[in-house]
Design a protein around this motif. Structure first.
Motif, PDB file in Angstrom:
ATOM      1  N   MET A   1       0.844  -1.211   0.000  1.00 13.72           N
ATOM      2  CA  MET A   1       0.000   0.000   0.000  1.00 13.72           C
ATOM      3  C   MET A   1       0.876   1.256   0.000  1.00 13.72           C
ATOM      4  O   MET A   1       1.907   1.305   0.662  1.00 13.72           O
ATOM      5  N   LEU A   2       0.418   2.220  -0.743  1.00 12.56           N
ATOM      6  CA  LEU A   2       1.112   3.504  -0.787  1.00 12.56           C
ATOM      7  C   LEU A   2       0.185   4.568  -0.207  1.00 12.56           C
ATOM      8  O   LEU A   2      -1.031   4.532  -0.433  1.00 12.56           O
ATOM      9  N   SER A   3       0.770   5.492   0.500  1.00 14.55           N
ATOM     10  CA  SER A   3      -0.002   6.595   1.051  1.00 14.55           C
ATOM     11  C   SER A   3       0.235   7.842   0.202  1.00 14.55           C
ATOM     12  O   SER A   3       1.382   8.239  -0.021  1.00 14.55           O
ATOM     13  N   LEU A   4      -0.857   8.428  -0.281  1.00  8.81           N
ATOM     14  CA  LEU A   4      -0.755   9.626  -1.111  1.00  8.81           C
ATOM     15  C   LEU A   4      -1.503  10.785  -0.465  1.00  8.81           C
ATOM     16  O   LEU A   4      -2.509  10.576   0.221  1.00  8.81           O
ATOM     17  N   ASN A   5      -1.014  11.973  -0.727  1.00  6.73           N
ATOM     18  CA  ASN A   5      -1.718  13.192  -0.298  1.00  6.73           C
ATOM     19  C   ASN A   5      -2.347  13.813  -1.542  1.00  6.73           C
ATOM     20  O   ASN A   5      -1.659  14.419  -2.361  1.00  6.73           O
ATOM     21  N   VAL A   6      -3.658  13.619  -1.683  1.00  7.26           N
ATOM     22  CA  VAL A   6      -4.352  14.105  -2.886  1.00  7.26           C
ATOM     23  C   VAL A   6      -5.350  15.184  -2.477  1.00  7.26           C
ATOM     24  O   VAL A   6      -6.279  14.925  -1.698  1.00  7.26           O
ATOM     25  N   ASN A   7      -5.138  16.352  -2.976  1.00  9.85           N
ATOM     26  CA  ASN A   7      -6.044  17.480  -2.702  1.00  9.85           C
ATOM     27  C   ASN A   7      -6.264  17.664  -1.199  1.00  9.85           C
ATOM     28  O   ASN A   7      -7.389  17.916  -0.740  1.00  9.85           O
ATOM     29  N   GLY A   8      -5.181  17.511  -0.455  1.00 11.44           N
ATOM     30  CA  GLY A   8      -5.229  17.761   0.980  1.00 11.44           C
ATOM     31  C   GLY A   8      -5.711  16.598   1.824  1.00 11.44           C
ATOM     32  O   GLY A   8      -5.775  16.715   3.048  1.00 11.44           O
ATOM     33  N   LYS A   9      -6.055  15.473   1.173  1.00 10.77           N
ATOM     34  CA  LYS A   9      -6.505  14.304   1.927  1.00 10.77           C
ATOM     35  C   LYS A   9      -5.509  13.166   1.761  1.00 10.77           C
ATOM     36  O   LYS A   9      -4.918  12.997   0.687  1.00 10.77           O
ATOM     37  N   THR A  10      -5.360  12.382   2.804  1.00  7.45           N
ATOM     38  CA  THR A  10      -4.486  11.219   2.726  1.00  7.45           C
ATOM     39  C   THR A  10      -5.294  10.027   2.244  1.00  7.45           C
ATOM     40  O   THR A  10      -6.367   9.737   2.791  1.00  7.45           O
ATOM     41  N   VAL A  11      -4.803   9.391   1.183  1.00  2.00           N
ATOM     42  CA  VAL A  11      -5.491   8.210   0.663  1.00  2.00           C
ATOM     43  C   VAL A  11      -4.473   7.081   0.533  1.00  2.00           C
ATOM     44  O   VAL A  11      -3.308   7.309   0.238  1.00  2.00           O
ATOM     45  N   SER A  12      -4.937   5.861   0.800  1.00  2.30           N
ATOM     46  CA  SER A  12      -4.090   4.677   0.630  1.00  2.30           C
ATOM     47  C   SER A  12      -4.486   3.989  -0.658  1.00  2.30           C
ATOM     48  O   SER A  12      -5.681   3.787  -0.927  1.00  2.30           O
ATOM     49  N   VAL A  13      -3.498   3.629  -1.448  1.00  2.00           N
ATOM     50  CA  VAL A  13      -3.779   2.956  -2.718  1.00  2.00           C
ATOM     51  C   VAL A  13      -2.922   1.698  -2.807  1.00  2.00           C
ATOM     52  O   VAL A  13      -1.823   1.634  -2.259  1.00  2.00           O
ATOM     53  N   THR A  19       3.164   2.044 -11.552  1.00  2.00           N
ATOM     54  CA  THR A  19       1.885   2.421 -12.161  1.00  2.00           C
ATOM     55  C   THR A  19       1.834   3.940 -12.340  1.00  2.00           C
ATOM     56  O   THR A  19       2.134   4.686 -11.407  1.00  2.00           O
ATOM     57  N   PRO A  20       1.449   4.391 -13.524  1.00  3.09           N
ATOM     58  CA  PRO A  20       1.354   5.851 -13.709  1.00  3.09           C
ATOM     59  C   PRO A  20       0.349   6.479 -12.737  1.00  3.09           C
ATOM     60  O   PRO A  20      -0.736   5.935 -12.507  1.00  3.09           O
ATOM     61  N   LEU A  21       0.726   7.618 -12.204  1.00  2.31           N
ATOM     62  CA  LEU A  21      -0.150   8.339 -11.277  1.00  2.31           C
ATOM     63  C   LEU A  21      -1.538   8.562 -11.879  1.00  2.31           C
ATOM     64  O   LEU A  21      -2.547   8.486 -11.172  1.00  2.31           O
ATOM     65  N   PRO A  61       5.533   7.692 -12.236  1.00  5.49           N
ATOM     66  CA  PRO A  61       5.259   6.514 -11.404  1.00  5.49           C
ATOM     67  C   PRO A  61       4.679   6.933 -10.070  1.00  5.49           C
ATOM     68  O   PRO A  61       5.156   7.887  -9.447  1.00  5.49           O
ATOM     69  N   VAL A  62       3.670   6.225  -9.640  1.00  2.00           N
ATOM     70  CA  VAL A  62       2.995   6.632  -8.408  1.00  2.00           C
ATOM     71  C   VAL A  62       3.946   6.612  -7.219  1.00  2.00           C
ATOM     72  O   VAL A  62       3.826   7.433  -6.299  1.00  2.00           O
TER      73      VAL A  62
END
Ligand code: FES
Ligand code: FES
Length: 183
Positions: A1-13, A19-21, A61-62
């Motif tokens: 799992m990767l943790s991303l900060n998208v538009n101010g929110k933390t999301v796990s993917v 994989t391209p973002l 890459p993500v």
């Protein structure tokens, strides 16, 4: 799992590191405003910001953006109230619309770097492709957002471009619409 900060929110993917973002944003995070056009960093329809910098997410890459601030078109404002979005509406920039989220993200990055851009600054920075040919309106809307538009009212778009061919270019966009089936 990767943790991303998208538009101010933390999301796990759950994605392979390479994989391209773009695909992660669209298919896992559910943000489909960012579009797939060419997949090879040529058209700009997939443009997003990483820590405020414009990038083309189809070739990013993500794993390279984990822990960084990712901003998509959905994160620009909650209600399309960003000055660039408002200028886009005022100048009725989109035709089919497919390229426009990328165009707006590129314009925001340009204005961040150059708050008062010249026509040349705009032409140099705005390398995103629009198959509908909305380039004259894009340029006019950027000037509007920057406060560098000349003239007032509906005719200002023609004065802003400072180019007699602009009238013909805008007029030619009307009847020659591209099918919008994939917008
Ligand atoms: S889809 Fe990324 S630049 Fe065309
Ligand atoms: S509005 Fe740009 S591709 Fe149609």
């Amino acid at each position: 799992m990767l943790s991303l900060n998208v538009n101010g929110k933390t999301v796990s993917v759950d994605a392979e590191p390479g994989t391209p973002l773009l695909w992660v944003l669209r298919e896992q995070v559910g943000l489909t405003g960012t579009k797939y056009g060419c997949g090879v960093a040529q058209c700009g329809s997939c443009s997003v910001h990483i820590d405020g910098q414009l990038i083309r997410s189809c070739v990013m890459p993500v794993s390279a953006v984990a822990g960084k601030r990712i901003t998509t078109i959905e994160g620009l404002s909650a209600d399309a109230s960003h000055p660039v979005q408002k200028a886009w509406v005022e100048f009725d920039v989109p035709q089919c619309g497919y390229c426009q989220s990328g165009q707006i993200m590129a314009a925001v990055a340009l204005l961040r770097a150059k708050p008062k851009p010249t026509d040349k600054d705009i032409d140099d920075a705005m390398t995103n492709i629009c198959r509908c040919g909305t380039y004259q309106r894009i340029r006019a809307a950027i000037h509007k957002a920057a406060g560098t538009a000349k003239g007032t009212g509906n005719g200002s778009v023609f004065h802003v471009v400072g180019d007699a061919s602009g009238t013909a270019a805008i007029a030619s966009n009307g009847p020659g619409r591209t099918p919008a089936g994939d917008a």
